[in-house]
Design an enzyme around this catalytic site. Structure first.
Site, PDB file in Angstrom:
ATOM      1  N   ASP A 399      55.027   9.655  12.472  1.00 60.76           N
ATOM      2  CA  ASP A 399      56.032   8.961  11.702  1.00 60.76           C
ATOM      3  C   ASP A 399      55.275   8.594  10.382  1.00 60.76           C
ATOM      4  OD1 ASP A 399      58.448   7.435  10.599  1.00 60.76           O
ATOM      5  OD2 ASP A 399      57.366   5.961  11.026  1.00 60.76           O
ATOM      6  N   GLU A 432      59.985  -9.746 -13.633  1.00 65.12           N
ATOM      7  CA  GLU A 432      60.746  -9.876 -12.125  1.00 65.12           C
ATOM      8  C   GLU A 432      59.938 -10.834 -11.480  1.00 65.12           C
ATOM      9  OE1 GLU A 432      62.254  -7.590 -10.606  1.00 65.12           O
ATOM     10  OE2 GLU A 432      62.067  -5.682 -11.247  1.00 65.12           O
ATOM     11  N   SER A 435      61.751 -12.424  -8.656  1.00 64.47           N
ATOM     12  CA  SER A 435      62.485 -11.284  -7.951  1.00 64.47           C
ATOM     13  C   SER A 435      62.268 -10.959  -6.173  1.00 64.47           C
ATOM     14  CB  SER A 435      62.706  -9.992  -8.517  1.00 64.47           C
ATOM     15  OG  SER A 435      63.046  -9.123  -7.855  1.00 64.47           O
ATOM     16  N   VAL A 468      66.616  -4.634 -13.690  1.00 68.61           N
ATOM     17  CA  VAL A 468      66.971  -5.754 -14.276  1.00 68.61           C
ATOM     18  C   VAL A 468      66.752  -6.064 -15.686  1.00 68.61           C
ATOM     19  CG1 VAL A 468      65.590  -6.919 -12.360  1.00 68.61           C
ATOM     20  CG2 VAL A 468      64.350  -6.547 -14.315  1.00 68.61           C
ATOM     21  N   ASP A 601      62.046   4.778  15.539  1.00 75.80           N
ATOM     22  CA  ASP A 601      61.048   5.872  16.300  1.00 75.80           C
ATOM     23  C   ASP A 601      60.813   5.524  17.721  1.00 75.80           C
ATOM     24  OD1 ASP A 601      59.863   6.489  13.779  1.00 75.80           O
ATOM     25  OD2 ASP A 601      58.225   4.800  13.754  1.00 75.80           O
TER      26      ASP A 601
END
Length: 712
Positions: A399, A432, A435, A468, A601
């Site tokens: 994965d 940011e 955020s 933003v 998974d």
């Protein structure tokens, strides 16, 4: 023809026991197997109790047997009130302590032997019961005979017994079984943890009012209200509000997905920002989470039981030994005209010299040392079958997110457009600041790591799906994607080429504009773990094919694969499709190891021949995997396969030595040298010594696994 889900034997559907479990029919060869399948916790408690009893009773016999050779011939111990020798004392103590072990904890082997013989199979239990019964039976026989009788029957008055051998072998095998059971994760644990992700209640709009109801009462077309931080109860479509949703449990991707009117959402995913109204489309067993649960269950229950090397050998070896012993008895008694007792001693000698006690511990001894060594190196191996299968792996499927990559976004590029790169990063991080969006958090982390001074924005607005808008130090900032710039009428200019190049590399590129002008581009991506490339290269050098499987887009997947040197990439694959991809590889004759860390998974981990879970991943992934990498280092995938190959090699060596010492003396035990006129007859005492030496050689050889070191 059905297969018993516990022992793997073929059973007759018309006559054997059957049980209905979760809508499926299972057939069992015996009541014992049915109880083991239906009551695993009770069986585990019984195994713990039997192991403890066997160890406690066998310990003094082993200790005394070790002392006896030191004093034999030097002194005779006179016990109070009698003239019995130490030999007699050991025999009587042996029958007192070994008999409860033989027919108490050891009863399971007789039960297994009966089940095997009833199905015309010679399994591992046949070997154990035959060997320990031969040792115990002979010992019990000589214990109660007067010394004069012993001498007339066997030509020696020595009362040497093998009680410690029978008790020790049973205790050791039970200990190995217990350790294996404790190490194994059960499918029910993984399924329970999957089910725990499902919210218990949902907020439904009924007659214009919000009502809390159990999630089972939600119906298709109901409108649900999902607040920030809550899990979405069902699969549905957004009919009101905008937000970003963390779908990592489903897709494995760490970056939340923006949701607006008409977007699909899935049960058990987390609403991160705004309030959403969702129309239920799939409920109950039809949701994506329920389908994942079913995939895990189906894959784990459909796994065929592994056929151990010892069982295959036993199918030929055990009948051969019994026939040989009986033939030797008959030849000497009927043709050689020897006494019954003399001929019986030949029979006992053959059985004991060929006693498969060493054969019985050949696999458990190596497995115990191998799994212990694996734990020292951060490899949790849940059972012998995973060690046996891992050596045959031809394809390793990784994965991407959280396995080959770090699983969270990081800043990879800061490209200025008229401003200093440090200033571009500082302004973006200030915008940011505070955020909760992973991309914004990544920018703030990078700025703080570089020690930049950040300012608090005086204005801030998050624009779902775009970016933003903020005001920092009096400057009007926009940070986001191309759509945000287009809506503000800002031309990209030279940033257009930079944006295209970064996106081609599979990175998420964000444009920073200040006062209506583009001042820089910041790229964020999920970065490759430092040891991933080394792990991939090592596997390829071992002749193992490496495949990368991901739910991410093809462009990003290809960029990561190029960095790692992986040629075979399967991108944009959903959880159910991951299972299908693994099955496709298996139908091509490949032995597949799946390496992953997320809930998404888990079905593929269960379907694969060997599921390898990253220790930093979810509990469900670790439950579904047969091997867990505790250190979150993908190089341990290489180490686990190398350890598997080394351990199975030791098992094969153990089987050789177990046979060599025993079978090489079978002709001698059968009286071949005596028949040739050499006058040499193998006494049962020496047969027992050879049997014991083979067990010692097996254990000693297994202990050499402690020197294992991964080669990377």
């Amino acid at each position: 023809m059905a297969v018993d889900p516990v022992c793997g034997m073929y059973v007759d559907e018309s006559t054997d026991l059957k049980a209905e479990v979760r809508g499926r029919t299972y057939y069992f060869c015996s009541t014992t197997c049915m109880q083991t399948f239906l009551r695993p916790e009770q069986e585990l408690r019984k195994l713990k109790r039997d192991t403890a009893v066997a160890l406690v009773l066998a310990a003094p016999l082993i200790a005394l047997a070790m002392v006896y050779p030191l004093i034999a011939g030097l002194a005779r111990w006179e016990l109070p009130g009698g003239e019995q020798s130490y030999e007699d004392f050991l025999a009587y103590l042996g029958i007192v302590l070994a008999t409860p072990v033989q027919f108490g904890p050891g009863y399971r082997f007789y039960r297994g032997t009966w089940d095997g013989l009833r199905n015309r199979m010679t399994n591992m239990d046949v070997l154990i019961s035959l060997g320990t019964t031969a040792a115990w039976g002979y010992s019990a026989f000589v214990t109660f005979l007067p010394r004069t009788t012993l001498e007339s029957l066997f030509g020696s008055a020595n009362r040497l017994t093998y009680f410690e051998a029978s008790a020790f072998i049973i205790a050791l095998i039970l200990l190995g079984k217990l350790m294996e059971e404790l190490a194994k994760g059960r499918a029910s644990d993984a399924l329970r943890k999957l089910m725990d992700l499902q919210p218990r209640t949902a907020t439904v709009l009924r007659d214009g009012k919000e009502v809390q109801v159990p999630v089972e009462q939600v119906q298709v077309d109901d409108t649900l209200v999902v607040r920030p931080g809550e899990r979405i109860p069902i699969d549905g479509v957004v009919v009101g509000g905008t937000s970003s949703v963390d779908e990592s449990m489903l897709t494995g991707e760490s970056i939340p997905v923006d949701k607006a009117l008409g977007a699909e959402v899935f049960g058990a995913t987390i609403n991160k920002a705004g309030l959403l109204r969702v129309r239920a489309a799939k409920v109950g067993q039809d949701t994506a989470l329920a389908q994942i649960i079913k995939l895990v269950e189906d894959a784990q229950l459909s796994r065929a039981p592994i056929q151990r090397l010892v069982d295959r050998v036993a199918a030929v070896f055990v009948p051969t030994v019994i026939v040989t012993a009986l033939a030797a008895f008959a030849l000497w008694y009927f043709l050689g005209r020897q006494t019954f007792a003399w001929s019986l001693s030949i029979f006992i000698a053959v059985i004991i010299i060929a006693c498969p006690c060493a054969l019985g511990i050949a696999t458990p001894a190596a497995i115990m040392v191998g799994t212990g060594k694996g734990a020292e190196n951060g490899l949790l191996i849940k059972g012998a079958e995973y060690l046996e299968k891992a050596r045959r792996v031809t394809t390793v499927v990784f994965d991407k997110t959280g396995t080959l990559t770090k699983g969270k976004p990081s800043v990879t590029d800061v490209i200025p457009q008229g401003e200093d790169a440090q200033e571009v990063l500082r302004l973006a991080a200030s915008a940011e600041r505070g955020s909760e969006h992973p991309l914004g958090e990544a920018i703030v982390r990078e700025a703080e790591a570089k020690g930049l001074h950040l300012s608090d924005p005086s204005e801030f607005e998050a624009i779902a799906g775009h970016g933003v808008r903020a005001r920092v130090e009096g400057r009007a900032l926009l940070l986001g994607n191309r759509r945000l710039m287009d809506s503000a009428g800002i031309r990209l200019g030279s940033a257009e080429e930079t944006l295209a190049r970064l996106q081609e590399q599979g990175k998420t590129a964000m444009i920073l504009a200040a006062d209506g002008e583009v001042v820089g581009v910041i790229a964020v991506a999920d970065t490759v773990k430092e040891h991933s490339r080394a792990a991939v290269a090592a596997l390829q050098q071992m002749g193992i094919e490496v495949v990368m499987l991901t739910g991410d887009n093809a462009r990003t997947a290809k960029a990561i694969a190029t960095q790692l040197g992986i040629d075979h990439v399967l991108a944009e694959v959903l959880p159910a499709q991951k299972v299908e991809k693994v099955k496709e590889l298996q139908t091509q004759g490949k032995v597949v190891a799946m390496v992953g860390d997320g809930i998404n998974d888990a079905p593929a981990l269960a379907q694969s021949d060997v599921g390898i879970a990253i220790g930093s991943g979810t509990d469900v992934a670790m439950e579904a995997g047969g091997i867990v990498l505790v250190k979150d280092d993908v190089r341990d995938v290489v180490a686990s396969i190398q350890l598997s190959r080394r351990t199975v090699s030791k098992i094969k060596q153990n089987l050789f030595w177990a046979f060599f010492y025993n079978t090489s003396f079978i002709p001698v035990a059968a009286g071949a040298l005596f028949a040739l006129g050499l006058g040499i007859l193998l006494h049962p005492v020496f047969a027992g010594a050879a049997m014991g030496f083979s067990s010692v050689s097996v254990v000693t050889n297994s202990l050499t696994l402690k020197r294992f070191r991964p080669k990377l």
